[in-house]
Write a protein that holds these residues in place. Structure first.
Motif, PDB file in Angstrom:
ATOM      1  N   GLU A 115      40.638  22.220 -18.523  1.00  0.00           N
ATOM      2  CA  GLU A 115      39.269  22.281 -18.428  1.00  0.00           C
ATOM      3  C   GLU A 115      38.613  22.594 -17.143  1.00  0.00           C
ATOM      4  O   GLU A 115      37.688  23.463 -17.256  1.00  0.00           O
TER       5      GLU A 115
ATOM      6  N   ARG B  27      38.844  26.391 -17.589  1.00  0.00           N
ATOM      7  CA  ARG B  27      38.118  26.955 -18.651  1.00  0.00           C
ATOM      8  C   ARG B  27      36.614  26.878 -18.019  1.00  0.00           C
ATOM      9  O   ARG B  27      35.759  27.940 -18.309  1.00  0.00           O
ATOM     10  N   GLN B  28      36.204  26.029 -17.399  1.00  0.00           N
ATOM     11  CA  GLN B  28      34.837  25.847 -16.543  1.00  0.00           C
ATOM     12  C   GLN B  28      34.911  27.065 -15.538  1.00  0.00           C
ATOM     13  O   GLN B  28      33.786  27.794 -15.457  1.00  0.00           O
TER      14      GLN B  28
ATOM     15  N   THR C  92      34.308  30.234 -17.503  1.00  0.00           N
ATOM     16  CA  THR C  92      32.916  30.182 -18.031  1.00  0.00           C
ATOM     17  C   THR C  92      31.889  30.704 -16.805  1.00  0.00           C
ATOM     18  O   THR C  92      31.140  31.702 -17.244  1.00  0.00           O
ATOM     19  N   ALA C  93      32.199  30.158 -15.859  1.00  0.00           N
ATOM     20  CA  ALA C  93      31.397  30.369 -14.903  1.00  0.00           C
ATOM     21  C   ALA C  93      31.680  31.802 -14.080  1.00  0.00           C
ATOM     22  O   ALA C  93      30.594  32.604 -13.845  1.00  0.00           O
ATOM     23  N   GLU C  94      32.749  32.550 -14.359  1.00  0.00           N
ATOM     24  CA  GLU C  94      32.959  33.695 -13.841  1.00  0.00           C
ATOM     25  C   GLU C  94      32.430  34.756 -14.878  1.00  0.00           C
ATOM     26  O   GLU C  94      31.764  35.632 -14.530  1.00  0.00           O
ATOM     27  N   LEU C  95      32.634  34.291 -15.928  1.00  0.00           N
ATOM     28  CA  LEU C  95      31.925  35.192 -17.237  1.00  0.00           C
ATOM     29  C   LEU C  95      30.296  35.173 -17.054  1.00  0.00           C
ATOM     30  O   LEU C  95      29.584  36.245 -17.235  1.00  0.00           O
ATOM     31  N   GLU C  96      29.783  34.131 -16.857  1.00  0.00           N
ATOM     32  CA  GLU C  96      28.480  34.012 -16.816  1.00  0.00           C
ATOM     33  C   GLU C  96      27.845  35.010 -15.454  1.00  0.00           C
ATOM     34  O   GLU C  96      26.872  35.322 -15.508  1.00  0.00           O
TER      35      GLU C  96
END
Length: 497
Positions: A59, A62-63, A66-70
């Motif tokens: 988790e 994943r978070q 996700t933050a890196e992609l954002e």
């Protein structure tokens, strides 16, 4: 014989031992089962903890991803796209170590944006190149029309307007030519070998503030440019002078020095303007060096094409421009270096430089007066004496003859000036050969005429500076007199060739 009680006691003892052994085994077995059960419980607990930790780590990853992609989509990619057009824009780094996996994405984005910018820039250059070609053709046609009108009409006021329009047209032509050069077009003109000082003066004549430019010619007479370098040098000189004039006060001068150096000729332009900061000077030096391709979209709004055109020409014609040294007058110093392989030599006796150019200091000659100003002064002084018609016509006719006669070498210590007092050809003095150049003979003026034509020192000191309107009027009068002299010569069958 064994008795029954002993046998029973022995059996009982054996049974007791067996029971003890069996009980001990059962106890050990139960103990082992309890230990195994405890270990299994511990392992199950550890497995549950490991699974829980694994789920939490997954988790967290994943978070983080996700933050890196954002962060990549909202911050890094836009910054990277802007950086291709504006190198000073910083690109944020990744949020965590997981961001290292996104570097290939940025590299691919950088390549794609650069490729697209090149495609768009090439399309913009092609469109601009076609437009400027049409504009140049129209301006050249307008230039021919203006020159025809200047020869046709002799009214002073109309002549002034025509020359003003011609100069404005020349400035528009220069801007269109610079835009075409930046877009990759040819310079537009093919000239013959010309004096280098003529090329610099030709660039000066394309500017609105040309009167503020002071040219000091320290070259050997006859120093010239090869044909394909004449127009590029004129364009570069015009752009350097334009920058100097635009960024300096209108009451200051722009000093130009032409001198020989080890590898060729240096044209140095010094202004007393605002100057440039070190980073601005470094950026301008990168542009004029021509080593890196210049994007059309990098020139600003409105586009600043002067330095970009210089960069294109220095790369195409093997010239070099240096802006790294500040001017001793507080402004900017620009040095154009013309290498030896672009230089040529013209016999100054057969093809002298233009009369409006600065004379070379290596000949020791005094600066030549402008023919139009000299003629205007003579006409004005003759008017004062009441002999405007006779003297003015004689002066104009002499100027017309001079404009059609081959130029002669300047008089010097070893070459006396020709005059009427030279002996005529005779038996002891043979006539000059047919191939010899004709020589102008000095017009003899009586002392009274000289007194009427030449003003006194008091009149010279009191005479006000000539305005452009008066100069234009004198030029119109000169054209009228020249046309009249040509018509008279044609009617007599002695038209000058």
């Amino acid at each position: 014989m064994i008795e029954i009680p002993e046998l029973a006691f022995g059996g009982l003892a054996a049974g007791t031992v067996s029971a003890l052994a069996l009980g001990s085994g059962l106890w050990r077995s139960r103990r082992e089962r309890a230990r195994l059960r405890q270990e299994m419980t511990g392992l199950r607990h550890q497995a549950e903890q490991s699974a829980r930790a694994g789920a939490e780590e997954a988790e967290r990853i994943r978070q983080a991803f996700t933050a890196e992609l954002e962060h990549l989509a909202t911050r890094r990619m836009p910054a990277e796209a802007s950086r291709t057009a504006h190198p000073h824009v910083p690109v944020p780094g990744p949020v965590g170590p997981e961001g290292a996996a996104t570097e290939p994405v940025l590299a691919a984005l950088r390549a794609a944006v650069l490729q697209e910018r090149k495609r768009v820039d090439a399309a913009a250059r092609a469109g601009m190149r076609g437009t400027t070609r049409e504009i140049q053709a129209s301006l050249y046609r307008l230039q021919d029309i203006l020159h025809g009108l200047q020869q046709r009409y002799d009214e002073p006021e109309l002549a002034q307007d025509l020359y003003s329009l011609d100069h404005e047209n020349e400035q528009s032509l220069r801007r269109a030519q610079v835009a075409a050069v930046v877009c990759g077009a040819w310079v537009g003109l093919a000239r013959e070998e010309s004096h280098l000082v003529d090329a610099v003066t030709g660039g000066q004549a394309r500017l609105s503030g040309y009167r503020r430019v002071k040219v000091h010619n320290h070259l050997d007479p006859g120093t010239a440019l090869v044909s394909h370098a004449v127009e590029p040098v004129a364009i570069i000189a015009a752009e350097l002078l334009d920058n100097a004039l635009r960024h300096s006060s209108p009451d200051t001068s722009v000093v130009v020095n032409l001198e020989h150096v080890h590898n060729g000729v240096a044209v140095t332009v010094d202004d007393a303007g605002v100057g440039m900061a070190p980073d601005e000077r470094a950026a301008a030096q990168r542009v004029v060096a021509g080593t890196d391709p210049i994007m059309f979209s990098d020139l600003g709004d409105p586009p600043r094409m002067g330095l970009a055109a210089i960069g294109q020409l220095t790369r195409q014609f093997d010239l070099s421009v240096d802006l790294s040294t500040p001017s001793p007058y507080g402004g900017v110093r620009a040095v154009l270096l013309v290498d030896k392989h672009l230089l040529s030599h013209i016999d100054p006796a057969l093809r002298p430089a233009a009369a409006s150019t600065s004379p070379s200091t290596r000949t020791g000659e005094v600066p030549r007066p402008e023919p139009l100003a000299e003629h205007a002064e003579h006409a004005e002084y003759a008017e004062r004496a009441g002999h405007a018609e006779h003297v003015g016509h004689a002066e104009r006719l002499e100027h017309a003859e001079h404009s059609h006669a081959p130029a002669q070498p300047e008089s010097g210590p070893d070459r006396p000036a020709p005059g009427d007092d030279q002996p005529a050809p005779g038996p002891d003095r043979p006539a000059p050969a047919v191939d010899d150049l004709p020589r102008r003979r000095r017009r003899q003026v009586s002392p009274d005429q000289a007194a009427m034509i030449r003003p006194s020192a008091a009149e010279t000191a009191a005479a006000p500076a000539r305005s452009p309107e008066e100069t234009a009027a004198a030029l119109g009068a000169l054209q009228s007199a020249t046309a009249a002299a040509r018509d008279a010569a044609r009617s007599e069958g002695t038209a000058p060739r």
